[in-house]
Design an enzyme around this catalytic site. Structure first.
Site, mmCIF file in Angstrom:
data_model
loop_
_atom_site.group_PDB
_atom_site.id
_atom_site.type_symbol
_atom_site.label_atom_id
_atom_site.label_comp_id
_atom_site.label_asym_id
_atom_site.label_seq_id
_atom_site.Cartn_x
_atom_site.Cartn_y
_atom_site.Cartn_z
ATOM 1 N N ARG A 172 2.474 2.576 -2.805
ATOM 2 C CA ARG A 172 2.884 1.563 -3.419
ATOM 3 C C ARG A 172 1.897 1.011 -4.644
ATOM 4 O O ARG A 172 2.534 0.060 -5.555
ATOM 5 C CB ARG A 172 2.841 0.506 -2.347
ATOM 6 C CG ARG A 172 4.085 0.727 -1.582
ATOM 7 C CD ARG A 172 3.963 -0.219 -0.284
ATOM 8 N NE ARG A 172 3.943 -1.751 -0.667
ATOM 9 C CZ ARG A 172 5.134 -2.320 -0.732
ATOM 10 N NH1 ARG A 172 6.157 -1.785 -0.792
ATOM 11 N NH2 ARG A 172 4.930 -3.637 -0.960
ATOM 12 N N ARG A 176 -4.379 2.600 -12.727
ATOM 13 C CA ARG A 176 -4.084 2.747 -14.248
ATOM 14 C C ARG A 176 -5.539 2.786 -15.153
ATOM 15 O O ARG A 176 -6.225 2.271 -14.369
ATOM 16 C CB ARG A 176 -3.545 1.524 -14.832
ATOM 17 C CG ARG A 176 -2.279 1.115 -14.244
ATOM 18 C CD ARG A 176 -1.718 -0.089 -15.110
ATOM 19 N NE ARG A 176 -0.471 -0.658 -14.595
ATOM 20 C CZ ARG A 176 -0.716 -1.893 -13.869
ATOM 21 N NH1 ARG A 176 -1.592 -2.684 -13.866
ATOM 22 N NH2 ARG A 176 0.603 -1.965 -13.341
ATOM 23 N N ARG A 250 3.952 -4.162 12.698
ATOM 24 C CA ARG A 250 2.944 -5.065 12.676
ATOM 25 C C ARG A 250 3.425 -6.523 12.197
ATOM 26 O O ARG A 250 4.386 -6.492 11.499
ATOM 27 C CB ARG A 250 1.846 -4.637 11.215
ATOM 28 C CG ARG A 250 1.375 -3.284 11.468
ATOM 29 C CD ARG A 250 0.187 -3.459 12.508
ATOM 30 N NE ARG A 250 -0.979 -4.305 12.272
ATOM 31 C CZ ARG A 250 -2.219 -4.681 13.088
ATOM 32 N NH1 ARG A 250 -2.089 -4.487 14.432
ATOM 33 N NH2 ARG A 250 -3.154 -5.065 12.571
ATOM 34 N N ARG A 281 -5.908 -11.645 3.539
ATOM 35 C CA ARG A 281 -5.956 -12.418 2.087
ATOM 36 C C ARG A 281 -5.565 -13.700 2.357
ATOM 37 O O ARG A 281 -5.446 -14.274 3.450
ATOM 38 C CB ARG A 281 -4.579 -11.538 1.290
ATOM 39 C CG ARG A 281 -3.431 -11.678 2.090
ATOM 40 C CD ARG A 281 -2.529 -10.868 1.028
ATOM 41 N NE ARG A 281 -1.067 -10.459 1.774
ATOM 42 C CZ ARG A 281 -0.326 -9.529 1.242
ATOM 43 N NH1 ARG A 281 -0.502 -8.908 0.175
ATOM 44 N NH2 ARG A 281 0.589 -9.163 2.225
ATOM 45 N N GLU A 301 -3.823 -14.835 6.030
ATOM 46 C CA GLU A 301 -3.175 -14.139 6.639
ATOM 47 C C GLU A 301 -3.888 -13.172 7.579
ATOM 48 O O GLU A 301 -4.891 -12.227 7.245
ATOM 49 C CB GLU A 301 -2.460 -13.025 5.612
ATOM 50 C CG GLU A 301 -1.148 -12.549 5.976
ATOM 51 C CD GLU A 301 -0.437 -11.923 4.651
ATOM 52 O OE1 GLU A 301 -0.262 -12.716 3.870
ATOM 53 O OE2 GLU A 301 0.124 -10.672 4.642
ATOM 54 N N TYR A 349 10.346 -0.442 5.009
ATOM 55 C CA TYR A 349 9.377 -1.555 4.444
ATOM 56 C C TYR A 349 10.248 -1.826 2.993
ATOM 57 O O TYR A 349 9.800 -1.111 1.959
ATOM 58 C CB TYR A 349 8.145 -0.616 4.202
ATOM 59 C CG TYR A 349 6.731 -1.415 3.589
ATOM 60 C CD1 TYR A 349 6.918 -2.634 3.490
ATOM 61 C CD2 TYR A 349 5.869 -0.650 3.571
ATOM 62 C CE1 TYR A 349 5.704 -3.448 2.994
ATOM 63 C CE2 TYR A 349 4.612 -1.222 3.067
ATOM 64 C CZ TYR A 349 4.491 -2.653 2.761
ATOM 65 O OH TYR A 349 3.484 -3.285 2.288
ATOM 66 N N ASP A 351 11.123 -3.840 -0.585
ATOM 67 C CA ASP A 351 10.858 -5.257 -1.371
ATOM 68 C C ASP A 351 12.030 -6.027 -1.573
ATOM 69 O O ASP A 351 13.251 -5.247 -1.312
ATOM 70 C CB ASP A 351 10.351 -4.725 -2.698
ATOM 71 C CG ASP A 351 8.936 -3.899 -2.545
ATOM 72 O OD1 ASP A 351 8.149 -4.562 -1.460
ATOM 73 O OD2 ASP A 351 8.576 -3.043 -3.287
#
Ligand code: UDP
Length: 367
Positions: A172, A176, A250, A281, A301, A349, A351
């Site tokens: 995911r 770069r 989870r 996070r 979190e 999962y 988006d």
């Protein structure tokens, strides 16, 4: 007797898109949700004038123009670009893995220097056919990035050793060799101005909505309501009373605080990548909408293993759970008036853009 064409279980994004599409075609829908609000996990709470992503950060991104135009019917989107930071001990790095990260890690300046270091690290640790997340990650970015920015975070997030996790999870994340901190490669990205609730409210505006009612309770209590078909966006194993066993998830819990400062961390998302810090996070919600409120709201979190009674968040798409899922899907195929959809109904999962795509596919198919 009140008659509906569809009972939609779950007022989240998947259910709401179905309700909207079916209502547009003249179908009567009733939407139920066990929570006391609509929107599922994209729901926002308003605290100190700030839209708080109550169930975790949701940043809309897609490369599908049709889906982008679809959501833009319901809200204008701002130009937020997700550029999270990673903290490892007292070091700070840009994400995703890009020239800013490599330059900070190794004191280098050019893509050639970064590629050379990663290449050297790959050679010493290379796996011919990466079988798990650890091997995949090291093949991709080398050992330094893996140890500082991936290993601890991933093991906290999934509660499993990186050697026991499927490699697709890490795919995911972009890698770069440009100085570009955009977390996503997608063409379109942003946060709906005014929050996600506005979108869901419009999607559900033509349906009857009942909150704080569970599916099983609803079928027992509301005998005076009839419906021809069901779109079920709850957990597929729960629908079948867990008869083959529980699918694993989870879950995450959030510790949300209002702070008396206007800017706590300088960006919306900071990942804490070391294993020893228990949360993964910190989200500072105001930055999603460039807020200038005098106070700020942050959420830490904490990921944990799911057990009955907790909210399932992330499906664990490993072999064991996939085998179990197939059993439930075979049961589902035997029912010709129930469609399963969304992250929990499909145990996938997703988006947000994929959720909408999948809801549109379903409504096109059944109409
Ligand atoms: N990940 C990581 N370090 C980071 C951020 C992400 O190793 O700082 C890995 C981790 O395994 C995570 C996966 O990349 O589960 C996907 O991250 P993403 O941010 O897409 O997860 P989400 O926002 O959906 O929780």
């Amino acid at each position: 007797m009140e008659n509906f064409d569809y009972l939609i279980v779950g007022a989240g994004l998947f259910g709401a898109v179905c309700a909207h599409e079916l209502s547009k075609k003249g179908k009567k829908c009733i939407v139920i949700d066990k929570r006391n609000h609509i929107g599922g996990n994209i729901y926002c709470d308003k605290i100190e004038g700030i839209n708080v992503h109550k169930y975790g950060a949701h940043i809309f991104h897609t490369s599908n123009k049709t889906i982008w135009q679809y959501v833009n019917q319901f809200a204008e989107f701002n130009n937020f670009v997700n550029s999270p930071m990673a903290r490892y001990k007292d070091e700070i790095y840009n994400l995703p893995f890009n020239m800013n990260t490599f330059s900070r890690l190794w004191g280098i300046k050019t893509p050639q220097e970064a590629q050379k270091i990663i290449e050297q690290q790959r050679q010493t640790h290379f796996s011919e056919n990466p079988k798990n997340l650890e091997e995949q990650a090291i093949n991709l970015v080398g050992i330094d990035v893996y140890e500082k920015l991936i290993k601890g975070y991933t093991e906290k997030q999934w509660g499993r050793d990186c050697k026991d996790l499927p490699s697709f999870i890490i795919k995911r994340l972009p890698l770069r060799f440009t100085y570009n901190n955009n977390y996503f490669n997608d063409i379109y990205q942003g946060i709906p101005i005014g929050g996600y609730n506005k979108i869901i409210e419009q999607l559900l505006s033509k349906s009857v909505v009942k909150l704080e009612i569970d599916f099983k309770e609803f079928t027992k209590k509301f005998k005076g309501i009839s419906y021809k078909k069901i779109i079920y966006t709850g957990a597929i194993d729960e629908f079948f009373d867990y008869k083959f066993g529980h699918l694993e998830y989870r879950t995450v819990s959030f510790e949300t605080e209002v702070l008396d400062t206007d800017n706590y961390q300088g960006c919306a998302v900071v990942n804490y990548t070391e294993r020893e810090i228990p949360f993964t996070r910190i989200i500072e919600h105001k930055h999603f909408e460039f807020g200038s409120q005098p106070k700020t709201v942050i959420s830490k979190e904490y990921p944990t293993e799911w057990k009955p009674g907790l909210e399932p968040y992330y499906p664990i798409n490993d072999d064991k759970n996939t085998q179990l899922l197939i059993k439930y899907q075979n049961e589902a195929k035997k029912l010709d008036n129930v469609y399963f959809g969304g992250r929990l109904g499909q145990y996938k999962y997703f988006d947000m853009d994929k959720t909408i795509e999948s809801a549109l596919e379903l409504t096109n198919k059944i109409m």
